[in-house]
Design an enzyme around this catalytic site. Sequence first.
Site, PDB file in Angstrom:
ATOM      1  N   GLU A 144       0.825  -1.192   0.000  1.00 61.68           N
ATOM      2  CA  GLU A 144       0.000   0.000   0.000  1.00 61.68           C
ATOM      3  C   GLU A 144       0.873   1.261   0.000  1.00 61.68           C
ATOM      4  OE1 GLU A 144      -3.204  -0.557   2.683  1.00 61.68           O
ATOM      5  OE2 GLU A 144      -3.583   1.605   2.845  1.00 61.68           O
ATOM      6  N   CYS A 197      -2.616   3.681   6.802  1.00 68.35           N
ATOM      7  CA  CYS A 197      -1.900   2.728   5.965  1.00 68.35           C
ATOM      8  C   CYS A 197      -2.164   1.306   6.434  1.00 68.35           C
ATOM      9  CB  CYS A 197      -0.407   3.016   5.995  1.00 68.35           C
ATOM     10  SG  CYS A 197      -0.017   4.464   5.035  1.00 68.35           S
TER      11      CYS A 197
END
Length: 352
Positions: free
Chosen positions: A104, A343
Amino acid sequence: MTANTLPNPATKVLPLLGRSQAELTEWVESQGQPRYRGKQLYEWLYEKGARSLADITVFPKAWREQFAANPTVDFGRSQIHLHKQTRDGTEKFLLKLADGEIVETVGIPTSKRLTVCVSSQVGCPMACDFCATGKGGFQRNLAKHEIIDQVLTVQEVMQQRVSHIVFMGMGEPLLNFENLMGAIAVLNKDIGIGQRNITVSTVGIPNQIPRFANEHLQVTLAVSLHAPSQQVRAQVIPSADRYPLIALMDDCREYVEITGRRISFEYTLLAGVNDSAEQAQELAYLIRGFQSHVNLIPYNPVTDADYQRPTEKAIQTFVRVLEDARIAVSVRRTRGLEADAACGQLRGQHTK
Ligand code: SAH
């Protein structure tokens, strides 16, 4: 390996991304091309973000076609698996790596800046109790080119030069020390991002903070403290058992001595766990006299984690106690919350 076979991952042929201009020139010559094409390749790779030889229109057509049919080396770029835009302008990416793993990356634009929140590992072994990445387990370290690729991808898609980088995505950067250092060097020297605009965030790994200090970079070190006492810290951070707060603070002090730079202490506020006025006092006491800055992060709710975001009043009280103790403090307001901004959250949902 003969020139006409695809590199076998087992032979560990390094991709082009991450190589210096001299190394790229060497490669170009090994392909029977003139030296000056090394500089062209370097510019296309890092400035224009070329993903394959076919993209490099200044190269001879015959070479590009021959390479497309028989690639002798990988460029080292990922594929965009998912791209999500949020109303506040934050853009989230899931990137698919050569072995199919997903990482990510987040692009966060603010007036003139574009900050990229990069991952340093696939997953994370630290297992902090409130963190989405920690809940998903650990797969592997990212290679140097896989870190650099995240920045180039955000730059390409958002069509804006990346100005700042924070290693606050998935993973613990100081557990991937060599690739972290290699990536920072390329981001700085070859992509042109000032070291002062790069922040490395760590939960603390024994011996690694002094080691980082001895690299003498101008990069900012952020330390995820999250608690003013060993007891509360160990409650949310399992690794604190093996690396007690006292030892961590000693290493932070050593860091400041070696580098002369201040540390940014990150403190995720968890309602009823570490957000009381007394704990703010205790924190002020812990870091008094320290060249530092405190960055408060109100907890961003994560599925599978049993914590609550503190009230606005609790956040403000916490801030006031620190300010009264003359400690530099700021509150990080999470952006892109509705698109699972913290995140690790997005990946968690898309790889289940
Ligand atoms: N492993 C590094 C990078 C982690 S992410 C580290 O621990 O510092 C960067 C920051 O986000 C860390 O301070 C982390 O504790 C914090 N964080 C993780 N999950 C969070 C959540 N759900 N809400 C608020 N902050 C979070």
